[in-house]
Design a protein around this motif. Structure first.
Motif, PDB file in Angstrom:
ATOM      1  N   THR A  85       0.816  -1.205   0.000  1.00  0.00           N
ATOM      2  CA  THR A  85       0.000   0.000   0.000  1.00  0.00           C
ATOM      3  C   THR A  85       0.849   1.254   0.000  1.00  0.00           C
ATOM      4  N   CYS A  87      -0.437   3.816   1.520  1.00  0.00           N
ATOM      5  CA  CYS A  87      -0.873   4.426   2.783  1.00  0.00           C
ATOM      6  C   CYS A  87       0.115   4.053   3.881  1.00  0.00           C
ATOM      7  N   ASP A  92      -1.789   2.131  10.202  1.00  0.00           N
ATOM      8  CA  ASP A  92      -2.092   1.313   9.024  1.00  0.00           C
ATOM      9  C   ASP A  92      -1.495  -0.085   9.146  1.00  0.00           C
ATOM     10  N   LYS A  95      -3.595  -2.215  11.413  1.00  0.00           N
ATOM     11  CA  LYS A  95      -4.839  -2.660  10.778  1.00  0.00           C
ATOM     12  C   LYS A  95      -4.573  -3.862   9.879  1.00  0.00           C
ATOM     13  N   CYS A  96      -3.461  -3.830   9.172  1.00  0.00           N
ATOM     14  CA  CYS A  96      -3.111  -4.946   8.294  1.00  0.00           C
ATOM     15  C   CYS A  96      -2.867  -6.216   9.095  1.00  0.00           C
ATOM     16  N   TYR A 104       3.874  -5.896   5.941  1.00  0.00           N
ATOM     17  CA  TYR A 104       3.396  -4.685   5.285  1.00  0.00           C
ATOM     18  C   TYR A 104       4.569  -4.059   4.556  1.00  0.00           C
ATOM     19  N   SER A 106       5.494  -0.823   1.672  1.00  0.00           N
ATOM     20  CA  SER A 106       4.900   0.372   1.081  1.00  0.00           C
ATOM     21  C   SER A 106       5.242   0.492  -0.396  1.00  0.00           C
TER      22      SER A 106
END
Length: 122
Positions: A85, A87, A92, A95-96, A104, A106
């Protein structure tokens, strides 16, 4: 086996090309709804899924939650799901992880990050 899920055809092509240079030929899905559909009715055949977050029909968070609750079989840590993402706001990443993703990265993606994911999760 690797799956890349992204609604943007350019992003899909770029990620697949980068993975191809690393010796991985991924399958693709165009949105979160297609990702669980491609996994079959009982268990996910992928080792690693790169999942965009913001997509139409079903976003990456919901798709990951669905895969974890319904399709991971007896291995709740498989497949490894990596959020992709742009974001990068505080919270964030959490949340993932809460949706069942394992990590995660980016956008724009870097080759080094993809290599690290492949080493860690396959």
């Amino acid at each position: 086996k690797v799956l890349v899920v992204d609604d943007n055809p350019v992003n899909l092509k770029v990620v697949c090309k980068m993975l191809g240079r690393l010796g991985v030929e991924p399958e693709t899905a165009n949105n979160g709804q297609e990702a669980p559909a491609g996994t079959g009715p009982h268990i996910v055949p992928y080792d690693l899924i790169f999942m965009d977050i913001w997509m139409p029909k079903m976003n990456g968070l919901d798709a990951s939650s669905y895969i974890r609750k319904n399709l991971s079989g007896n291995t709740p840590d498989r497949p490894y799901i990596i959020a992709m993402t742009a974001c990068v706001m505080p919270g964030d990443r959490e949340k993932c992880i809460a949706s069942g993703m394992n990590d995660y990265i980016s956008k724009p993606l870097r080759k080094e990050e993809l290599e690290q994911c492949l080493r860690l999760f396959t």
